[in-house]
Design an enzyme around this catalytic site. Structure first.
Site, short mmCIF file in Angstrom:
data_model
loop_
_atom_site.label_atom_id
_atom_site.label_comp_id
_atom_site.label_asym_id
_atom_site.label_seq_id
_atom_site.Cartn_x
_atom_site.Cartn_y
_atom_site.Cartn_z
N GLU A 183 0.88 -1.17 0.00
CA GLU A 183 0.00 0.00 0.00
C GLU A 183 0.91 1.22 0.00
O GLU A 183 1.56 1.52 0.99
CB GLU A 183 -0.91 -0.02 1.23
N CYS A 202 -2.32 9.14 2.91
CA CYS A 202 -2.10 8.56 1.59
C CYS A 202 -3.33 8.68 0.70
O CYS A 202 -3.21 8.80 -0.52
CB CYS A 202 -1.67 7.10 1.71
#
Length: 357
Positions: free
Chosen positions: A103, A137
């Site tokens: 990720e 993010c």
């Protein structure tokens, strides 16, 4: 597990909980900037389940993470961090063909369609961009607004942003090196676009006040690269299709947002966004729904955590076939079979699966 510093509890839990629920033991290396958080998690787990030492923590710098990634005894790596670091981790994993779920970063876009609730969209854009000092993010970094609502949207956005200040509504930038990235992006954006809130003076280490710049060219680093700070670019577009094309023209593909009152149209845009996750008329909401898979495409990584997909990510499918009874009069997987057995098989398959005319 190799964890990040920006959400040192929430993010690792997306792998930790699912990995252990799927039956694995976990070694967690927290970010070198947040080692105490990792140690605390391990202590709390040990206190809760002292008889099961299946969660261990090791702390250290990049060399520690590299050692874990290269260890042949590791069954899988769950990594959260930058795209550049993910590539180095993958290279280490490749030596042992160790699978990895990654990720990585994002450059998430928010689309405001002509029929959107402008006030709600502006509020979401501001929160998505500035909360946690932009160190998210799946935070908003690009905004594309349809021409019909551009002016009212900008009025709402700027009036709200002018009331937000670093050190009051959100904290400092965590990594000192990220200040240089934010400053470079802001300076490039201001030089080629028009700052409507903040500007170069907003970067005052360790804080960065909100920065909103419009009319920034798409080839600017503020549009192409992950900023990871409280700064956004806003661009006027003719329609939602142009917005979608611009939103998808990125190497990243983590999350995204669509604001539109037309449910069908919003869902269509959300499906066609090149992202692993999209929120409709909200921002970052997919991260708060445990059943939804979390992850990206492209430079944002691959694999999924959370939900049923998260459980599958930390398990390996295995097929087992068991003969319940022998086929009467035929043994197909034997060199002892004869022509008569093959003919019986053909007739049987024809009866079961042949087309009727």
């Amino acid at each position: 597990m190799i964890g990040p510093w920006n959400y040192p509890v929430f993010t690792p839990m997306g792998s930790l909980a699912y990995a252990m629920a799927a039956g694995n033991a976990v070694v967690f290396k927290p970010s070198e900037l947040t080692p105490g958080v990792g140690v605390l998690l391990a202590e709390l787990f040990k206190e809760s389940v002292p008889e099961q030492p299946v969660f261990q923590v090791v702390t250290g710098l990049g060399e520690t993470g590299a050692a874990l990634a290269a260890d042949p005894g590791i069954g899988k790596i769950a990594f959260t961090g930058s795209t550049a670091t993910a590539k180095r981790v993958m290279a280490a994993c490749a030596q042992n063909l160790t699978p990895i779920v990654a990720e990585c970063g994002g450059k998430d876009a928010l689309i405001v369609d002509a029929d959107a609730d402008v006030a709600a969209a502006a509020d979401a854009a501001l929160w998505g961009a500035m909360s946690n000092a932009g160190q998210t993010c799946v935070g908003v970094e690009r905004v594309y607004v349809v021409d019909a609502v551009y002016e009212p949207f900008m009025r709402e956005l700027t009036s709200r942003a002018e009331k937000v200040k670093a050190g009051e509504q959100y904290g400092p930038v965590t990594m000192p090196s990220q200040i240089d990235v934010i400053r470079r992006h802001v300076e490039a954006a201001v030089e080629r676009g028009r700052a409507v809130v903040g500007g170069k003076e907003s970067v005052r280490p360790p804080f960065v006040d909100p920065v909103i710049v419009e009319d920034v060219p798409e080839d600017s680093p503020a549009v192409r690269e992950e900023t990871f700070g409280p700064a956004i670019t806003v661009r006027r577009v003719a329609d939602a299709e142009e917005a979608l094309k611009a939103a998808n023209a990125s190497a990243y593909g983590l999350g995204g947002t669509v604001f539109s009152r037309d449910r069908r149209r919003a869902m269509d845009l959300a499906r066609r966004m090149r992202t692993g996750m999209t929120a409709v008329n909200s921002v970052i909401s997919f991260a708060g729904v445990p059943a939804l898979p979390f992850g990206g495409v492209g430079d944002s990584g691959f694999g999924r955590i959370h939900g049923a997909d998260g459980l599958r990510e930390f398990a390996r499918p295995k097929a087992i076939s068991r003969q319940r009874f022998p086929l009467p009069g035929m043994n197909i997987t034997s060199f002892g079979r004869g022509q008569a057995e093959l003919e019986r098989l053909v007739r049987l398959v024809t009866v079961l699966h042949g087309r009727r005319r």
